[in-house]
Design a protein around this motif. Structure first.
Motif, mmCIF file in Angstrom:
data_model
loop_
_atom_site.group_PDB
_atom_site.id
_atom_site.type_symbol
_atom_site.label_atom_id
_atom_site.label_comp_id
_atom_site.label_asym_id
_atom_site.label_seq_id
_atom_site.Cartn_x
_atom_site.Cartn_y
_atom_site.Cartn_z
ATOM 1 N N THR A 1 -5.937 3.903 -5.512
ATOM 2 C CA THR A 1 -7.115 3.310 -4.871
ATOM 3 C C THR A 1 -6.815 1.878 -4.430
ATOM 4 N N LEU A 2 -6.105 1.144 -5.264
ATOM 5 C CA LEU A 2 -5.692 -0.199 -4.874
ATOM 6 C C LEU A 2 -4.797 -0.157 -3.640
ATOM 7 N N ALA B 1 0.827 -1.203 0.000
ATOM 8 C CA ALA B 1 0.000 0.000 0.000
ATOM 9 C C ALA B 1 0.859 1.250 0.000
ATOM 10 N N GLY B 2 1.940 1.260 0.773
ATOM 11 C CA GLY B 2 2.821 2.423 0.801
ATOM 12 C C GLY B 2 3.443 2.703 -0.553
ATOM 13 N N VAL B 3 3.895 1.647 -1.249
ATOM 14 C CA VAL B 3 4.504 1.833 -2.567
ATOM 15 C C VAL B 3 3.488 2.382 -3.563
ATOM 16 N N LEU C 1 -5.504 -2.070 -0.096
ATOM 17 C CA LEU C 1 -4.511 -2.882 0.622
ATOM 18 C C LEU C 1 -4.279 -2.348 2.036
ATOM 19 N N LEU C 2 -4.298 -1.021 2.183
ATOM 20 C CA LEU C 2 -4.136 -0.443 3.515
ATOM 21 C C LEU C 2 -5.284 -0.842 4.437
ATOM 22 N N VAL C 3 -6.486 -0.770 3.929
ATOM 23 C CA VAL C 3 -7.650 -1.178 4.728
ATOM 24 C C VAL C 3 -7.568 -2.663 5.053
#
Length: 826
Positions: A262-263, A219-221, A267-269
């Motif tokens: 958004t992806l 998610a960070g990337v 992934l963060l969620v």
């Protein structure tokens, strides 16, 4: 606020996923459910009574009324279907009653057997019509109840919009807003703490920690570099690639600026959910994060595409680079305001914020949104003041943009003012829908540009700007604008139920006499008529190119047959289409009869020409290719239609002659039966010439011409003795009168040559002038002339006058007005 986010998400889904997708429940009402025609009218009566009681009391909530309305809509659809119960049997009974003849007038009787049969059929007809009549009555009742519910809900929405709430500048309300946020945050923190204190929660966290770390890293990337990667890739495709469709592929690739971030949020969620620490409140917030992120990323992408100064086929705005950068920044700001408004609305629902807290916390967002609207409006007005050179379409477009800019500035000023007074709902209504409307208009502009680029790619054209002005991209752009209307209605407060009601009424159609015509009927009519029209054109083409050329029918007759077949085919196609669609026009007979009188007077000339055209096609007094003269117009018939005939003159001009003139007027057809025609040349010879020799030479000249007919042979007529010459006529009958003028020229040249060889003189016009009383002239000359004595009488003086041009009288031939070989078409 969450409703605004949902509406914006609906805008995105409509644009990016399925623009033609109908709102929920819309497809269910587009076609009646297939069910038994026998309805439980007892259940219907209970539902209708309950709806009437709810409307009378006025205490039910909007949600309860919406649920009740959905049930009424379902029953209305079923009742509409039930109106066609026993339709076939009813038609049969009516035909049977009509077969018995008209009912006897009052006071008269008919045979007992017929009277009994008529009574029995009428009783059966009444029994068959009873269910349909009950369905009609119930359908009207359901429709009326639905209208009343819609009116109540709209009235409540209006009153809520104009409701004055607490003043946001009251310091007491500030404390309530801060306290509401603090309590909601503390409640969410307590959920996390309680989950962490349980052994099961900590065990779940430890077990899923690798997955959580992996998801967090991905998610960070994606959040940090995903958008940048897609921008660089899109720019590289534009600047380095030389393929014709690079702008189309770059536009599609730019969507990655929305998809990848958004992806990353998804992934963060997922990573946060994998910890197992999220409670109910935190889960609701986590569920909204991807939607809120999608909103912001779309606003950022949309601003970058609308106000792009590179990486696109053409710019939508002609602003300086610094203003374009400012506009992109404001677009991101609007997206951020919408996201914060949605998040605030979600927290308000979770924490059950009081009105004072909602008003105080919502005012800064309204003010920020108003300022952004004012700045964007100023940018749009700056675009409106630009008048590009050599472009005639942009000024009107700029005027529209200027009007939108003024409206944005007005909303930006009015919204914060109303919010500061305490009209929170009105302030939200005048702030967030205008922002979403600007986003929708920008999306339409981007899609229309993409359609132009795609059309240029498909037709193989490099200039996408000129391709965008073609008919197909313009029609597609218009269709996109029409599809955006329901989304625009949702943005400005319309309910999904309102749209489904409009769609239901559209699919229901309208009553025309005893027949109900729906869009499906129109579609059926259009399809059947298109098939019939296509078959008619196919048969016409087959006859014109394959069958008729092999017959002995002349070209004019072939054209008449093909044209007549076309009219008959179109009439039959329309008749079959009307019958197939089930459209009963018998109820319009009286109206059509009344209209026919007015149409007959108003279109008398058109009808006269139409009937004359039919007569021309049947009798064929003239045909295509004939050389005719009518009303002082001479030329070749090029086309015969049902209203007029097109004649091409020998000056290469087209003359449209009404068919009525060809039927009622005098028409000369030089080539109708055959092409044979006569040329007459008038020749004068000097007195003293051998007349027999002249006759022989002229006859030899006429017989020697290749177009002269042997039977009848050329003839020479000695017309008489003229004042200056012996007058002869050479009359030659030609095989093709279309060459009359050229034949006349060749014969004149040959006559001049042969007369010179034979020593036959062509006369000149001569005049003798005699002066009487010359002494009078001497007296007029003065004393000097008188002293010299009278002048001798002058000898007779002969003056040569200019030779007149050769006579060009053709007698009864058509060459006097020119012919096809004079330069006109044959």
């Amino acid at each position: 606020m969450t409703r605004l986010v949902r509406v914006f998400a609906l805008v995105l889904l409509a644009a990016l996923a399925a623009p033609g997708l109908a709102p929920p429940g819309l497809a269910q009402q587009s076609a009646p459910a297939a069910e038994d025609a026998t309805l439980d009218l007892g259940a219907w009566e209970q539902l209708a009574s309950r709806a009437e009681q709810a409307l009378a009391s006025g205490r039910d909530s909007d949600a309860a009324l919406a649920e009740l309305r959905a049930q009424l809509v379902d029953w209305r659809t079923r009742l509409l279907t039930a109106q066609g119960t026993n339709a076939a049997r009813i038609k049969t009974l009516r035909d049977q009653i009509a077969a018995l003849g008209p009912a006897p007038p009052e006071g008269e009787t008919e045979p007992a057997e017929i009277a009994a049969r008529r009574a029995e059929l009428n009783r059966q007809l009444a029994d068959m019509q009873a269910p349909a009549l009950r369905a009609v009555e119930a359908h009207s009742r359901a429709d009326g109840l639905i209208r009343e519910i819609d009116a109540v809900i709209r009235e409540r929405q209006t009153s809520k919009l104009l409701e004055l709430g607490p003043m946001p500048f009251n310091p007491t309300n500030w404390a309530m807003g801060a306290e509401a946020l603090r309590q909601t945050g503390m409640a969410m923190f307590v959920e996390l703490a309680e989950a962490w204190t349980t052994p099961a929660g900590r065990d779940t966290f430890r077990e899923d920690l690798p997955v959580t770390i992996l998801f967090l890293a991905m998610a960070g990337v994606l959040l940090a570099r995903g958008r940048r990667w897609m921008e660089q890739l899109s720019d590289r495709l534009i600047h380095t690639s030389r393929s014709r469709g690079r702008t189309v592929f770059s536009s599609l690739l730019s969507l990655g600026q929305i998809v990848l971030p958004t992806l990353g949020l998804v992934l963060l969620v997922a990573a946060l959910r994998s910890t197992g620490l999220a409670g109910d409140r935190v889960s609701e917030v986590l569920a909204a994060i991807p939607i809120l992120g999608l909103t912001f990323f779309t606003a950022r992408w949309l601003g970058g595409r609308v106000f792009a100064d590179h990486s696109v086929s053409r710019r939508l705005f002609d602003l300086p680079p610094e203003r374009m950068t400012e506009a992109r920044f404001h677009a991101k700001g609007m997206g951020f305001v919408i996201v914060l408004a949605g998040l605030l609305g979600l927290l308000g629902e979770i924490g059950d914020f009081p009105r004072e807290a909602r008003t105080v916390l919502g005012l800064p967002l309204v003010v920020a949104g108003g300022l952004l609207l004012i700045r964007v409006g100023q940018i749009l007005r700056a675009q409106a003041r630009i008048v590009p050179e050599g472009d005639q379409t942009r000024p009107y477009r700029n005027r529209v943009i200027g009007l939108i800019g003024r409206a944005a500035i007005g909303f930006g000023l009015l919204g914060p003012v109303l919010g500061a007074i305490g009209y929170k709902e009105a302030a939200d209504f005048l702030t967030y829908p205008p922002i979403l409307t600007l986003a929708l208009l920008g999306l339409l502009m981007v899609l229309q540009r993409f359609v132009g680029d795609l059309y240029a790619l498909l037709i193989g054209q490099d200039d996408s700007e000129s391709a965008s002005d073609a008919l197909i991209p313009v029609l597609i752009g218009l269709m996109l604008a029409v599809l955006a209307l329901p989304v625009l209605a949702l943005i400005w407060g319309a309910r999904v139920a309102d749209l489904t009601e409009i769609w239901a009424r559209f699919t229901t159609g309208f009553a025309l006499g005893d027949t109900r015509i729906s869009p499906a009927d129109f579609l059926t009519f259009a399809i059947v008529f298109a098939i019939g029209y296509g078959l008619t054109r196919l048969v016409q083409g087959t006859l014109r190119t394959t069958v008729l050329p092999k017959t002995r029918i002349d070209p004019g007759g072939q054209t008449a047959i093909v044209s007549g077949l076309g009219y008959v085919g179109i009439f039959l196609a329309a008749l079959v289409a009307i019958t197939t669609a089930g459209i009963d026009l018998s109820s319009l007979a009286i109206v059509a009869g009344a209209l026919s009188v007015g149409i007959g007077f108003g279109l008398r000339t058109v009808v006269e020409n139409f009937v004359s055209g039919i007569i021309l096609l049947i009798e064929r007094p003239i045909s295509q290719g004939d050389w005719i003269e009518v009303g002082g117009v001479m030329g070749t018939v090029q086309d015969i239609s049902v209203r007029s005939t097109r004649i091409q003159t020998f000056d290469w001009t087209d003359v449209i002659v009404p068919n009525a003139d060809l039927i009622s007027g005098r028409v000369t057809n030089w080539t109708r039966q055959n092409l044979t025609g006569r040329v007459i040349l008038k020749v004068g010879v000097a007195y003293g010439s051998d007349t027999r020799k002249v006759e022989r030479v002229l006859r030899e000249i006429g017989e020697a011409h290749p177009l002269a007919m042997i039977n009848p042979p050329p003839s020479v007529v000695f017309q008489g003795f003229g004042s200056d010459a012996l007058e002869f006529e050479l009359r030659v009958v030609l095989r093709d009168i279309n060459y009359g003028l050229s034949v006349r020229t060749e014969l004149n040249h040959e006559i001049a040559r042969r007369f010179t060889e034979e020593g036959i003189d062509l006369p000149f016009a001569q005049r003798d002038i005699w002066l009487r009383n010359p002494e009078v002239l001497v007296g007029l000359l003065g004393p000097a002339a008188a002293a010299q004595g009278p002048a001798p009488p002058p000898p007779p003086r002969q003056e040569d006058e200019p030779q007149p041009e050769p006579q060009d009288d053709l007698g009864d031939g058509p060459e006097d007005a020119g012919g096809p070989d004079s330069g006109g078409p044959r």
